[in-house]
Design an enzyme around this catalytic site. Structure first.
Site, PDB file in Angstrom:
ATOM      1  N   ASP A   1       0.970  -1.358  -0.018  1.00  0.00           N
ATOM      2  CA  ASP A   1       0.097  -0.030   0.116  1.00  0.00           C
ATOM      3  C   ASP A   1       0.948   1.254   0.101  1.00  0.00           C
ATOM      4  O   ASP A   1       1.004   1.806   1.169  1.00  0.00           O
ATOM      5  CB  ASP A   1      -1.033  -0.020   1.249  1.00  0.00           C
ATOM      6  CG  ASP A   1      -1.850   1.130   1.423  1.00  0.00           C
ATOM      7  OD1 ASP A   1      -2.103   1.922   0.233  1.00  0.00           O
ATOM      8  OD2 ASP A   1      -2.451   1.494   2.482  1.00  0.00           O
TER       9      ASP A   1
HETATM   10  C1  SPV Z   1      -6.770   1.680   4.401  1.00  0.00           C
HETATM   11  O1  SPV Z   1      -7.703   1.059   5.001  1.00  0.00           O
HETATM   12  O2  SPV Z   1      -6.314   1.785   3.360  1.00  0.00           O
HETATM   13  C2  SPV Z   1      -6.341   3.072   5.260  1.00  0.00           C
HETATM   14  C3  SPV Z   1      -6.331   2.864   6.732  1.00  0.00           C
HETATM   15  O3  SPV Z   1      -6.027   4.087   4.474  1.00  0.00           O
HETATM   16  S1  SPV Z   1      -4.832   2.480   7.199  1.00  0.00           S
HETATM   17  O4  SPV Z   1      -4.477   1.283   6.688  1.00  0.00           O
HETATM   18  O5  SPV Z   1      -4.978   2.515   8.657  1.00  0.00           O
HETATM   19  O6  SPV Z   1      -3.796   3.497   6.727  1.00  0.00           O
HETATM   20 MG    MG Z   2      -5.504   3.687   2.766  1.00  0.00          MG
END
Ligand code: SPV
Ligand code: MG
Length: 292
Positions: free
Chosen positions: A61
């Site tokens: 991510d």
């Molecule tokens: C997501 O679910 O992608 C978020 C929340 O942005 S976190 O993973 O806590 O950043």
């Molecule tokens: Mg996110």
């Protein structure tokens, strides 16, 4: 007739929840199936999570996927649902121009709410132990102004997410930033914390005094009951990744059981039926088309 998935806007769901003295409950998902299961369980909205969408591709991510790829996941989810999707659009995928394009594309795809965060592009998931450098406040406020100028419908809802606490800055900084973001036109704010308790978020809420709706993501402080969050001034609670985490464990256990046992007999009572899959696909309605 095929049920078209007409969904209310996030703004209207939020207004109804606030009027009823409760909060919008949002479940994270990365596809339509996850979204449909969340809707069936009683959630009010679905979070098209960047963590989930990228994890579903076995990618970090970390702004690796493109806007088009995130949009496709969010739009496919929204098409299947009668509840709104709140799209996690990370940093807006670049500068002001990217933000404007993003808003136009998401809105055209039927998405009624996006959450843009104040980290620099490329961003990294908030829970990764690395630096989470923020854009300066004015530059991010400018992105928000652009987002609001770009929207075509009045209903479109822009959530400004501050990562100040994630970056190790204090509650005062989070407050200062969120005030600037609402001044710039944001419809709501998301204050994210990775502390093991809700203490930072509570301190924020005490000072914020409900200036605009507040969204929280209680991943690291899971014991915060939603009723207590509402009492403290929260408008929306996002359970961002519990669905994905449940899926990972269920698949891991199921696949290893099959490999270990060489037959699926023992699993049959523990897994969904094929009939269940057909129901989630809306198969009966589609079959009616054959004799229309
Ligand atoms: C997501 O679910 O992608 C978020 C929340 O942005 S976190 O993973 O806590 O950043
Ligand atoms: Mg996110």
């Amino acid at each position: 007739m095929l049920k078209s998935a007409l969904h209310p806007s996030f703004r209207s769901v939020l207004a109804a929840r606030r009027a009823a003295g409760s909060a919008v409950r949002v479940a994270g998902a990365h596809d339509a199936l996850g979204g449909r299961l969340a809707e069936a369980a009683g959630f009010d909205a679905v979070w098209a999570s960047s963590l989930e969408v990228s994890a579903a591709r076995c990618l970090p991510d970390a702004s690796v996927l493109t806007m088009t790829e995130y949009l496709e996941a969010a739009a496919n989810t929204q098409k299947a649902l009668g509840i709104p999707v709140v799209a996690d659009v990370d940093t807006g995928y670049g500068n002001n121009l990217n933000v404007a394009h993003m808003v136009r594309e998401y809105e055209a795809a039927g998405i009624t709410a996006v959450a843009i965060e104040d980290k620099q592009f490329p961003k990294m998931n908030s829970f990764v132990a690395t630096s989470h450098t923020l854009l300066d406040t004015d530059t991010f406020a400018s992105k928000l102004r652009v987002a609001k100028q770009a929207q075509r419908t009045e209903d479109f809802f822009v959530i400004a997410r501050t990562e100040a606490l994630i970056d190790g800055l204090g509650v005062e900084v989070a407050l200062e930033r969120c005030h600037a973001y609402v001044d710039a036109g944001a419809d709501g704010v998301l204050v994210h914390s990775k502390k093991p308790t809700n203490e930072q978020v509570l301190a924020f809420l005490a000072e914020w005094q409900d200036r605009a709706p507040v969204v929280v993501v209680p991943t690291t402080y899971p014991d915060w009951h939603i009723d207590d969050a509402v009492k403290a001034g929260v408008s929306t609670v996002i359970y961002a990744n519990q669905g994905l985490r449940a899926t990972i464990r269920a698949l891991r256990e199921t696949f290893s059981t099959i490999v270990d046992q060489g037959a699926t007999t023992e699993l049959e009572d523990r897994i969904a039926s094929v009939k269940d899959i057909f129901a989630l696909q809306g198969l009966a309605e589609w079959q009616e088309l054959e004799s229309a």
